[in-house]
Design a protein around this motif. Structure first.
Motif, short mmCIF file in Angstrom:
data_model
loop_
_atom_site.label_atom_id
_atom_site.label_comp_id
_atom_site.label_asym_id
_atom_site.label_seq_id
_atom_site.Cartn_x
_atom_site.Cartn_y
_atom_site.Cartn_z
N GLN A 1 0.83 -1.21 0.00
CA GLN A 1 0.00 0.00 0.00
C GLN A 1 0.86 1.26 0.00
O GLN A 1 0.54 2.24 -0.66
N ASP A 2 1.96 1.24 0.75
CA ASP A 2 2.88 2.38 0.77
C ASP A 2 3.45 2.63 -0.62
O ASP A 2 3.44 3.76 -1.12
N ILE A 3 3.96 1.58 -1.24
CA ILE A 3 4.58 1.70 -2.55
C ILE A 3 3.57 2.15 -3.60
O ILE A 3 3.86 3.01 -4.43
N THR A 4 2.35 1.61 -3.54
CA THR A 4 1.31 2.00 -4.49
C THR A 4 0.97 3.48 -4.35
O THR A 4 0.83 4.19 -5.35
N ALA A 5 0.85 3.96 -3.11
CA ALA A 5 0.56 5.38 -2.89
C ALA A 5 1.67 6.26 -3.45
O ALA A 5 1.40 7.28 -4.10
N ILE A 6 2.92 5.86 -3.24
CA ILE A 6 4.06 6.64 -3.76
C ILE A 6 4.05 6.62 -5.29
O ILE A 6 4.21 7.66 -5.93
N GLU A 7 3.85 5.45 -5.88
CA GLU A 7 3.84 5.33 -7.34
C GLU A 7 2.74 6.17 -7.98
O GLU A 7 2.93 6.76 -9.04
N ASN A 8 1.59 6.24 -7.31
CA ASN A 8 0.44 6.96 -7.87
C ASN A 8 0.39 8.43 -7.46
O ASN A 8 -0.54 9.14 -7.83
N GLY A 9 1.36 8.88 -6.68
CA GLY A 9 1.38 10.27 -6.24
C GLY A 9 0.22 10.61 -5.31
O GLY A 9 -0.21 11.75 -5.23
N GLU A 10 -0.27 9.63 -4.57
CA GLU A 10 -1.40 9.81 -3.67
C GLU A 10 -0.92 10.28 -2.29
O GLU A 10 0.26 10.24 -1.98
N TYR A 11 -1.88 10.67 -1.48
CA TYR A 11 -1.56 11.03 -0.10
C TYR A 11 -1.01 9.79 0.61
O TYR A 11 -1.58 8.71 0.52
N TRP A 12 0.12 9.95 1.29
CA TRP A 12 0.72 8.87 2.05
C TRP A 12 1.18 9.44 3.38
O TRP A 12 1.98 10.37 3.42
N LEU A 13 0.64 8.92 4.46
CA LEU A 13 0.97 9.41 5.79
C LEU A 13 2.45 9.25 6.08
O LEU A 13 3.07 10.07 6.75
N GLY A 14 3.04 8.19 5.55
CA GLY A 14 4.48 8.02 5.62
C GLY A 14 4.97 7.34 6.88
O GLY A 14 4.28 6.53 7.49
N LYS A 15 6.18 7.72 7.27
CA LYS A 15 6.84 7.13 8.43
C LYS A 15 7.48 8.25 9.24
O LYS A 15 7.98 9.22 8.70
N THR A 16 7.44 8.07 10.56
CA THR A 16 8.02 9.05 11.47
C THR A 16 8.85 8.34 12.53
O THR A 16 8.45 7.29 13.04
N TRP A 17 9.98 8.95 12.83
CA TRP A 17 10.83 8.49 13.92
C TRP A 17 11.08 9.67 14.84
O TRP A 17 11.63 10.68 14.42
N HIS A 18 10.66 9.57 16.12
CA HIS A 18 11.02 10.55 17.15
C HIS A 18 12.19 9.91 17.89
O HIS A 18 12.04 8.84 18.48
N LEU A 19 13.33 10.56 17.84
CA LEU A 19 14.56 9.93 18.33
C LEU A 19 15.12 10.61 19.56
O LEU A 19 15.07 11.85 19.69
N ASN A 20 15.66 9.79 20.45
CA ASN A 20 16.26 10.30 21.68
C ASN A 20 17.75 10.58 21.45
O ASN A 20 18.24 10.44 20.34
N LYS A 21 18.42 10.96 22.51
CA LYS A 21 19.83 11.34 22.38
C LYS A 21 20.74 10.17 22.04
O LYS A 21 21.90 10.37 21.70
N ALA A 22 20.24 8.94 22.13
CA ALA A 22 21.02 7.75 21.75
C ALA A 22 20.65 7.30 20.33
O ALA A 22 21.01 6.21 19.93
N HIS A 23 19.92 8.14 19.60
CA HIS A 23 19.44 7.84 18.24
C HIS A 23 18.46 6.68 18.22
O HIS A 23 18.25 6.07 17.18
N GLY A 24 17.87 6.36 19.36
CA GLY A 24 16.85 5.32 19.42
C GLY A 24 15.48 5.95 19.45
O GLY A 24 15.33 7.15 19.71
N LEU A 25 14.44 5.15 19.19
CA LEU A 25 13.08 5.68 19.27
C LEU A 25 12.80 6.20 20.66
O LEU A 25 13.14 5.55 21.66
N GLN A 26 12.20 7.37 20.72
CA GLN A 26 11.87 7.95 22.01
C GLN A 26 10.78 7.15 22.67
O GLN A 26 9.78 6.77 22.05
N ASP A 27 10.96 6.87 23.95
CA ASP A 27 9.97 6.17 24.76
C ASP A 27 9.13 7.23 25.46
O ASP A 27 9.55 7.83 26.44
N PHE A 28 7.93 7.47 24.94
CA PHE A 28 7.07 8.52 25.49
C PHE A 28 6.55 8.18 26.88
O PHE A 28 6.04 9.04 27.59
N ASP A 29 6.67 6.91 27.29
CA ASP A 29 6.25 6.52 28.63
C ASP A 29 7.33 6.78 29.67
O ASP A 29 7.09 6.68 30.87
#
Length: 109
Positions: A46-74
């Motif tokens: 579905q991601d690739i199809t949206a990109i190929e068709n120029g459609e809206y794609w929510l995409g991917k997000t990484w919120h990173l901490n000071k160790a370059h790891g995903l931030q633990d919001f808890d």
């Protein structure tokens, strides 16, 4: 001295998107950061199809901490260093956003 943040926003042309370049960029970000905030570790059909068709794609997000790891919001002691997002929409094309770019640079200097 204030703690100003520098943000970087890059967008492709909406006329012609090099699909291979877009999917390669996302694949490289996944290799660098691993799973995104939704727990996804790849581009699905579905991601690739949206990109190929120029459609809206929510995409991917990484919120990173000071160790370059995903931030633990808890974990209230953990602080966000920077965030990386890739997305797409018909008005702006393929987008790469880095929030807190100056913090990212400082981590490597």
């Amino acid at each position: 001295m204030t703690n100003l943040l520098t943000h970087v926003f890059l967008s492709s042309s909406t006329d012609e998107l090099p699909v291979r370049a877009a999917t390669d960029a996302v694949t490289k970000l996944i290799r660098i950061y691993g799973e995104d905030m939704q727990g996804s570790t790849d581009l699905d059909v579905q991601d690739i199809t949206a990109i190929e068709n120029g459609e809206y794609w929510l995409g991917k997000t990484w919120h990173l901490n000071k160790a370059h790891g995903l931030q633990d919001f808890d974990n209230s002691a953990e602080q966000n260093a920077y965030s990386v997002t890739v997305s797409m929409n018909a008005d702006e094309g393929f987008n790469l956003s880095i929030i807190g770019y100056n913090r990212l640079l400082k981590m490597f200097s």
